[in-house]
Design a protein around this motif. Sequence first.
Motif, PDB file in Angstrom:
ATOM      1  N   LYS A  83       0.626  -1.458   0.526  1.00  0.00           N
ATOM      2  CA  LYS A  83       0.159  -0.148  -0.380  1.00  0.00           C
ATOM      3  C   LYS A  83       0.572   1.236   0.061  1.00  0.00           C
ATOM      4  CE  LYS A  83      -4.532   1.289   1.493  1.00  0.00           C
ATOM      5  NZ  LYS A  83      -5.999   0.811   2.624  1.00  0.00           N
ATOM      6  N   LEU A  84       1.808   0.936   0.451  1.00  0.00           N
ATOM      7  CA  LEU A  84       2.838   2.236   0.603  1.00  0.00           C
ATOM      8  C   LEU A  84       3.516   2.721  -0.731  1.00  0.00           C
ATOM      9  CD1 LEU A  84       4.625   4.599   3.087  1.00  0.00           C
ATOM     10  CD2 LEU A  84       6.389   2.741   3.498  1.00  0.00           C
ATOM     11  N   MET A  85       4.147   1.815  -1.305  1.00  0.00           N
ATOM     12  CA  MET A  85       5.127   1.751  -1.828  1.00  0.00           C
ATOM     13  C   MET A  85       4.812   1.101  -3.802  1.00  0.00           C
ATOM     14  SD  MET A  85       8.740   0.418  -0.290  1.00  0.00           S
ATOM     15  CE  MET A  85       8.587  -1.201  -0.084  1.00  0.00           C
ATOM     16  N   GLY A  86       3.151   0.299  -3.597  1.00  0.00           N
ATOM     17  CA  GLY A  86       3.203  -0.177  -4.426  1.00  0.00           C
ATOM     18  C   GLY A  86       3.341  -1.588  -4.565  1.00  0.00           C
ATOM     19  N   ILE A  87       3.294  -1.818  -5.388  1.00  0.00           N
ATOM     20  CA  ILE A  87       3.208  -4.031  -5.930  1.00  0.00           C
ATOM     21  C   ILE A  87       4.581  -4.455  -6.284  1.00  0.00           C
ATOM     22  CG2 ILE A  87       3.204  -5.966  -6.482  1.00  0.00           C
ATOM     23  CD1 ILE A  87       1.015  -5.191  -3.617  1.00  0.00           C
ATOM     24  N   ARG A 144       7.029   1.725  13.159  1.00  0.00           N
ATOM     25  CA  ARG A 144       6.037   1.309  13.075  1.00  0.00           C
ATOM     26  C   ARG A 144       4.948   1.021  12.164  1.00  0.00           C
ATOM     27  NH1 ARG A 144       2.846   4.499  16.622  1.00  0.00           N
ATOM     28  NH2 ARG A 144       0.470   4.538  15.926  1.00  0.00           N
ATOM     29  N   LEU A 174      11.453  -3.989  -3.276  1.00  0.00           N
ATOM     30  CA  LEU A 174      12.495  -4.014  -2.067  1.00  0.00           C
ATOM     31  C   LEU A 174      13.105  -5.861  -1.558  1.00  0.00           C
ATOM     32  CD1 LEU A 174      13.804  -1.581  -0.223  1.00  0.00           C
ATOM     33  CD2 LEU A 174      11.500  -2.983   1.072  1.00  0.00           C
ATOM     34  N   LEU A 205      10.579   4.450  11.671  1.00  0.00           N
ATOM     35  CA  LEU A 205       9.297   4.564  10.900  1.00  0.00           C
ATOM     36  C   LEU A 205       9.574   2.628  10.618  1.00  0.00           C
ATOM     37  CD1 LEU A 205       9.579   6.566   8.321  1.00  0.00           C
ATOM     38  CD2 LEU A 205       7.893   6.752  10.744  1.00  0.00           C
ATOM     39  N   ASP A 225       2.243  -2.229  13.316  1.00  0.00           N
ATOM     40  CA  ASP A 225       0.166  -1.617  12.443  1.00  0.00           C
ATOM     41  C   ASP A 225       0.154  -3.434  11.682  1.00  0.00           C
ATOM     42  OD1 ASP A 225       0.578   0.724  12.495  1.00  0.00           O
ATOM     43  OD2 ASP A 225       0.879   1.526  10.994  1.00  0.00           O
ATOM     44  N   LEU A 230      14.328  -2.121   5.427  1.00  0.00           N
ATOM     45  CA  LEU A 230      13.584  -1.045   5.568  1.00  0.00           C
ATOM     46  C   LEU A 230      14.019   0.182   6.205  1.00  0.00           C
ATOM     47  CD1 LEU A 230      10.019  -3.202   6.299  1.00  0.00           C
ATOM     48  CD2 LEU A 230      10.308  -1.103   4.242  1.00  0.00           C
ATOM     49  N   THR A 264      17.732   0.635   6.308  1.00  0.00           N
ATOM     50  CA  THR A 264      18.285   2.056   5.963  1.00  0.00           C
ATOM     51  C   THR A 264      17.122   2.846   4.718  1.00  0.00           C
ATOM     52  OG1 THR A 264      19.460  -0.784   5.567  1.00  0.00           O
ATOM     53  CG2 THR A 264      19.739   1.591   3.559  1.00  0.00           C
ATOM     54  N   PHE A 265      16.284   2.623   5.023  1.00  0.00           N
ATOM     55  CA  PHE A 265      15.918   3.420   3.758  1.00  0.00           C
ATOM     56  C   PHE A 265      15.259   4.191   4.340  1.00  0.00           C
ATOM     57  CE2 PHE A 265      16.194   0.873  -0.040  1.00  0.00           C
ATOM     58  CZ  PHE A 265      16.660   1.207  -0.359  1.00  0.00           C
ATOM     59  N   ILE A 266      14.207   3.953   5.560  1.00  0.00           N
ATOM     60  CA  ILE A 266      13.683   4.797   6.725  1.00  0.00           C
ATOM     61  C   ILE A 266      13.633   4.921   7.601  1.00  0.00           C
ATOM     62  CG2 ILE A 266      11.595   4.209   4.454  1.00  0.00           C
ATOM     63  CD1 ILE A 266       9.744   2.354   6.795  1.00  0.00           C
ATOM     64  N   GLY A 267      14.386   4.253   8.646  1.00  0.00           N
ATOM     65  CA  GLY A 267      15.134   4.401   9.413  1.00  0.00           C
ATOM     66  C   GLY A 267      14.369   3.427  10.688  1.00  0.00           C
TER      67      GLY A 267
END
Lengths: 138, 517
Positions: A47-51, A124, A57, A121, A128, A113, A115-118
Amino acid sequence: MPVSTAPKLKQFARRLLEWEAAPGEPADVRETAAFRVCEKLRGPLGKLMGIAGFRSLFSRALTLAGTEVSWLRVLQIKADGSLEGLQELEVQLNSRTADEGEIVLVARLLGLLVTFIGPALTVRLLHDAWPELDDLNF
Amino acid sequence: MKEKTMPARPLAKKESPPEKVKIRQLPTGVRGLDEILGGGLPEFSFNIIAGAPGCGKTTLAHQIIFANATPQKPALYFTVLGEPAIKMLRYQQQYSFFDPAKLGKAVRFINLSDVLLEKDMGAVLEEIIREVAACAPSIVVVDSFRTVVRKAMGEGTEGQLQGFIQRLALYLTSWEATTFLIGEYSEGELRDNPLFTVCDGLFWLTQNVERNSVVRKLQIMKLRGQDSVPGLHTVRITGDGLQAFSRTLGLVGKKDRPLKRRRLSTGIPELDQMMNGGILEGDSVLIAGPSGTGKSAVATHFLAEGLRNGEAGIAAIFEERPKGYAARANAFGLDLETPQKNGKLEMLYLRPLDLSVDETMQEILDAVKRLDAKRLVIDSLVGFEMALAPGFREDFRESLYRMIAALTGAGVTIFTTVEIEDSFTSFEFSHYTISFLTDDIIRLRYVEIDGQMRKILVVVKMRGGNHSKDIREYVITDKGVVVIGPRQTDYARLTSGLPERIGQVPAEMPPEPKAKR
């Protein structure tokens, strides 16, 4: 020589895999814990990045994991981002080898994950996906 | 036949007309922007954030969502073939407004790239509607909407695109969402574009390179339902995100200076006498003179005198570092260190070379507000102008005028120094033609007398009343600026710098003591 996955990430991955393990079901019919973890991540991350984003990734994570655990190299990621061939392959492996590969694969995905968003997040996002695990932290 | 008559109605009380709808305003989370918008973002408005790459469109949208989103009224951020969401999160979390705790519940990112690539704009609309219906967001962002439009134009007609935009606007407004569509547009695309016709608000961001400096500007091209501040406003992007500097500097509607104004001492008793007892509170004073005549020293006296009387002060200095400035004051016996520690004095050293006028002014205004300062020194105008990005220098006089007018209007007394070259044929006050900004002008200059380069001062103008017309000699000693002697009657043409002796030749005087370092 491939750089091995950080122990903290492995520990984190182990925690998720243990949570997703369903001991009640027979091994030959149940989905593997790694498959479940990846599926749970595919939802919010897709949902966040698209399929397509999730797939790229996850492919990278699989490639990195394959440098550490060779049997993972035969796995494939389908167009929808789901993992293919894990269940069939694991039947042929002893549980220790299978567990090790699963841990490395999930840890590599988490590592990307982070590496990219810390870490904040990433935690977080994991909260979820696994709201029951309220003590997740790096 | 009996005529039909209307029954008499009892006299009703005068009815008040029905109330107009009150448009609630949402905070933008961007410092200065609410004021530019006329109070905030109109709720349920349908807006476009447009501009070239790198102008801060995405960051602006993020600030808005993080300022408003709650788990109960979340913000939906749709990404469409623009910056990958994972990279957007990577970079945006560097800003201080980014709150990771809001991610997931209050701020939700949804990627529509696959839908757009594999299907059509109808499917994109359906997906947006489905998500909006599921969580009733207060804010919806589509980033980048331009890519949706490009895809749509590749597939259908302009009419279909217009229909898509109409339906999107209608739907999102009906669902009580305040919407932002982000897109890369150029000014040439403004005409005949259905998107700009439908939208309620159009936020236009630009980025221009002026020589070696980058200047970012924001214009509210359109905003239905409320008065925004027209024109181009400077924008700066820092670790806190965007900050906007209103052309009005947020000074509209501030309090007026008191009708009855005190006379303030300059800290130089003879100068006070020349100014009929001192400067009128709320005056803007210009001290003009060439290098080394003691303009900063006069300004320092003025600040120190205020501090002695318990009046907080601000020194905005552009040519000297605060430590050096305070040390020089100390050499005159004026303490600027202790008041800085006590929060009665702030020395703003504003010297980066790409400042905009408005943000420099804002720094000064913030400091004045912080300390409730009564005295402000700007030292000097030349340094101030040099500190600005070249593109802002054209606006210098206009912005200075707005700031000085507003501050003096609020009762702050301003001392501004300006360096001018001494001409031996004329007696200039400033190269800036800013005398309209000033109530009072004090002119310092060198004169050649008896083989010495001496200094004279004269009060040229005082808007608030009478003042001495005397030309007085002064020296700078270890006590600071000391005005000596009565007006010179032994010389004529002092203002030319090359006076003529018309009186008697005096005995040679010893040189004045120098200020201690």
